[in-house]
Design an enzyme around this catalytic site. Structure first.
Site, PDB file in Angstrom:
ATOM      1  N   SER A  51       0.798  -1.229   0.000  1.00 32.50           N
ATOM      2  CA  SER A  51       0.000   0.000   0.000  1.00 32.50           C
ATOM      3  C   SER A  51       0.833   1.283   0.000  1.00 32.50           C
ATOM      4  O   SER A  51       0.317   2.341  -0.344  1.00 32.50           O
ATOM      5  CB  SER A  51      -0.958   0.022   1.189  1.00 32.50           C
ATOM      6  OG  SER A  51      -0.261   0.198   2.397  1.00 32.50           O
ATOM      7  N   LYS A  94       0.701   4.907   6.817  1.00 34.81           N
ATOM      8  CA  LYS A  94       0.102   5.626   5.683  1.00 34.81           C
ATOM      9  C   LYS A  94       0.580   7.072   5.723  1.00 34.81           C
ATOM     10  O   LYS A  94       1.231   7.514   6.655  1.00 34.81           O
ATOM     11  CB  LYS A  94      -1.433   5.623   5.765  1.00 34.81           C
ATOM     12  CG  LYS A  94      -2.091   4.267   5.869  1.00 34.81           C
ATOM     13  CD  LYS A  94      -2.122   3.531   4.577  1.00 34.81           C
ATOM     14  CE  LYS A  94      -2.851   2.189   4.753  1.00 34.81           C
ATOM     15  NZ  LYS A  94      -2.540   1.251   3.736  1.00 34.81           N
TER      16      LYS A  94
END
Length: 187
Positions: A51, A94
């Site tokens: 990701s 993230k």
């Protein structure tokens, strides 16, 4: 004569016991220091998915600074390590996109903040993002986060609880140390 022959043996036994005790103290001190550093200064994380590609790759190991947000708030584009809002037993990593109080909307793969007509100047991502998402109004004390591999990232756009609360941020990712051949600071 027998008492004098016992003295060196007793001294040797005391010396060995003293040395073992010193080793035990050194090992306990090292463990205590390591636990202190790991719980109060740094957070160590392994990247389980793609990701965050190409910034951080699957299997990479990174270090985060737990003290980064002690005196200041997280900023847009910071890469953070945090407890996943839908399952706090998991750590996620993230990039912050939306700040507290902002409205984030994604139209035709571009990110817009607070209804701006100009898209956000985004970081370099693996590929052009596709899709429309939002709008998301970020609550006070929370952040909207996305992976750098925008088309293959389960992030704020998909979670049941889409925002990361500041108190669930463990640290700012600062350094990739594994693999050794790709050590670098994280930006």
């Amino acid at each position: 004569m027998s008492s004098t022959s016992k003295e060196p043996a007793a001294k040797e036994k005391d010396s060995t016991a003293k040395e073992l005790f010193q080793w035990l103290i050194a090992i306990l001190a090292a463990v205590a220091i390591a636990l202190f550093v790991d719980n109060f200064l740094i957070v160590n994380a392994q990247i389980p998915s793609g990701s965050m590609e190409n910034t951080i790759m699957t299997g990479d190991r990174v270090v985060g600074n737990r003290l980064s947000y002690l005196t200041k708030d997280p900023e847009r584009y910071d890469v953070i390590i945090f407890k996943y809002p839908d399952d706090e037993s998991q750590l996620f990593i993230k990039r912050i996109i939306g700040l507290p109080g902002e409205t984030v909307e994604i139209r035709d793969g571009h990110i817009y903040i607070d209804g701006s007509s100009e898209p956000l100047e985004d970081v370099e991502t693996k590929e052009y993002m596709v899709g429309n998402y939002g709008p998301y109004t970020v609550p006070e004390g929370c952040y909207f986060v996305m992976g750098d591999n925008r088309n293959d990232s389960k992030d704020s756009r998909y979670w049941i609880n889409p925002y990361v609360s500041k108190d669930k941020i463990l640290g700012k990712a600062v350094f990739r140390y594994w693999p050794i051949t790709k050590m670098k600071t994280i930006k």
